[in-house]
Write an enzyme that holds these catalytic residues in place. Structure first.
Site, PDB file in Angstrom:
ATOM      1  N   SER A  23       0.836  -1.197   0.000  1.00  0.00           N
ATOM      2  CA  SER A  23       0.000   0.000   0.000  1.00  0.00           C
ATOM      3  C   SER A  23       0.879   1.258   0.000  1.00  0.00           C
ATOM      4  O   SER A  23       1.639   1.477  -0.935  1.00  0.00           O
ATOM      5  CB  SER A  23      -0.949  -0.057   1.201  1.00  0.00           C
ATOM      6  OG  SER A  23      -1.923   0.954   1.143  1.00  0.00           O
ATOM      7  N   HIS A  36      -2.440  -1.588  -4.159  1.00  0.00           N
ATOM      8  CA  HIS A  36      -3.892  -1.547  -4.297  1.00  0.00           C
ATOM      9  C   HIS A  36      -4.339  -0.094  -4.262  1.00  0.00           C
ATOM     10  O   HIS A  36      -3.538   0.813  -4.047  1.00  0.00           O
ATOM     11  CB  HIS A  36      -4.600  -2.391  -3.226  1.00  0.00           C
ATOM     12  CG  HIS A  36      -4.415  -1.906  -1.819  1.00  0.00           C
ATOM     13  ND1 HIS A  36      -4.875  -2.594  -0.722  1.00  0.00           N
ATOM     14  CD2 HIS A  36      -3.823  -0.789  -1.308  1.00  0.00           C
ATOM     15  CE1 HIS A  36      -4.582  -1.949   0.382  1.00  0.00           C
ATOM     16  NE2 HIS A  36      -3.948  -0.856   0.056  1.00  0.00           N
TER      17      HIS A  36
END
EC number: 3.4.21.92
Length: 213
Positions: free
Chosen positions: A108, A133
């Site tokens: 992330s 993501h």
């Protein structure tokens, strides 16, 4: 890290050590030694206090010598977008090249900061895992509040996709597809994708600036 004794680097203002990483004596010894070797360590969730400490360390090392590289080591599951963007902007703001090194996990926001290192100076250890993501966050309140929050989330998502595309060289359409759900990369896959430039197994493969004289 070199065994040569390194001088203690003064820590300005509030305590720059990351919370929860041992007692004061341990923190003083380890983190000041790392700073003396121009190493900044992100080893936790990215949140405001961690971001403030890392930004302060980057600014300190830039003020000390704007010509020598800074090394940001990353083992992080991600965290706050705003805290991560503070680190990102400071990395771009300082005059130094900021080299990045992933170990363990860069997911992330950890992945985002990893790929934002200076071109040609982004490294991964061989068994590190990288995950990309789209940003997420809770939405609540009145209908008007929800609309505003949704607009901001779309802005953040697009902005981060554009930055990842810039740093990796991937088309933004590819980033959009690949970040729609969690996508995991091995170190070699991360190199092929453009998150890192080198997969290294030994410390000597990462150039060191050495301790401050």
């Amino acid at each position: 890290m070199s065994n040569i004794a390194a001088p203690r680097l003064p820590v300005p203002g509030p305590d720059l050590r990351a919370p929860g990483q041992g007692g004061p004596a341990f923190d003083d010894q380890v983190f000041n030694r790392l700073l003396a070797n121009r190493i900044v360590f992100l080893g936790s969730v990215v949140e405001d206090s961690i971001a403030n400490a890392i930004c302060a360390q980057l600014l300190l090392l830039n003020a000390e010598d704007p010509t020598r590289d800074i090394f940001l080591y990353i083992n992080s599951p991600g965290g706050s977008v705003s805290a991560g963007m503070a680190i990102y902007d400071t990395m771009q703001f300082v005059e130094n090249d900021v080299a990045t090194v992933s170990l363990g996990l860069a997911a992330s926001m950890g992945q985002f900061l990893l790929c934002a290192g200076a071109s040609g100076k982004r490294y991964s250890l061989p068994h590190a895992r990288i995950m990309m993501h789209q940003p997420s966050g809770g939405i609540g309140g009145t209908a008007s509040d929800i609309a505003i929050q949704a607009e901001q989330m779309l802005y953040t998502k697009r902005m981060m996709q554009e930055r990842i595309a810039f740093h990796t060289g991937q088309p933004i359409e590819q980033i959009e597809r690949d970040s729609d759900r969690d996508r995991w990369f091995t170190a070699e896959e991360a190199k092929d994708y453009g998150f890192v430039d080198h997969v290294v197994q030994q410390a000597r493969q990462v150039p060191s600036e050495g301790p401050v004289s």
